[in-house]
Design a protein around this motif. Structure first.
Motif: not given
Length: 69
Positions: A31-47
């Motif tokens: 689950p930690h890895r999933r959250e890290e991936i989601l965090r990075r994608v959200t940072e890259r595409f904030p809108d």
């Protein structure tokens, strides 16, 4: 982006652009890895709205020995 980042190096995630945002598909080891991936994608595409369909696979060692006939 996910495959080339040395801290993530995840090749098993598919990102699909939909009408209303991005959808991430695949499986990860925790689950930690999933959250890290989601965090990075959200940072890259904030809108863009991000939807996750990322499952967590079992990473524990088997509890029994498999015997083949």
């Amino acid at each position: 982006m996910l495959a080339e980042d040395p801290d993530v190096a995840e090749q098993g995630i598919t990102v699909v652009r939909r009408e209303r945002g991005l959808v991430l598909y695949g499986e990860v080891e925790s689950p930690h890895r999933r959250e890290e991936i989601l965090r990075r994608v959200t940072e890259r595409f904030p809108d863009l709205p991000i939807t996750s369909d990322i499952g967590v696979i079992r990473t524990q060692a088997p509890t029994e020995v498999e015997e083949l006939p």
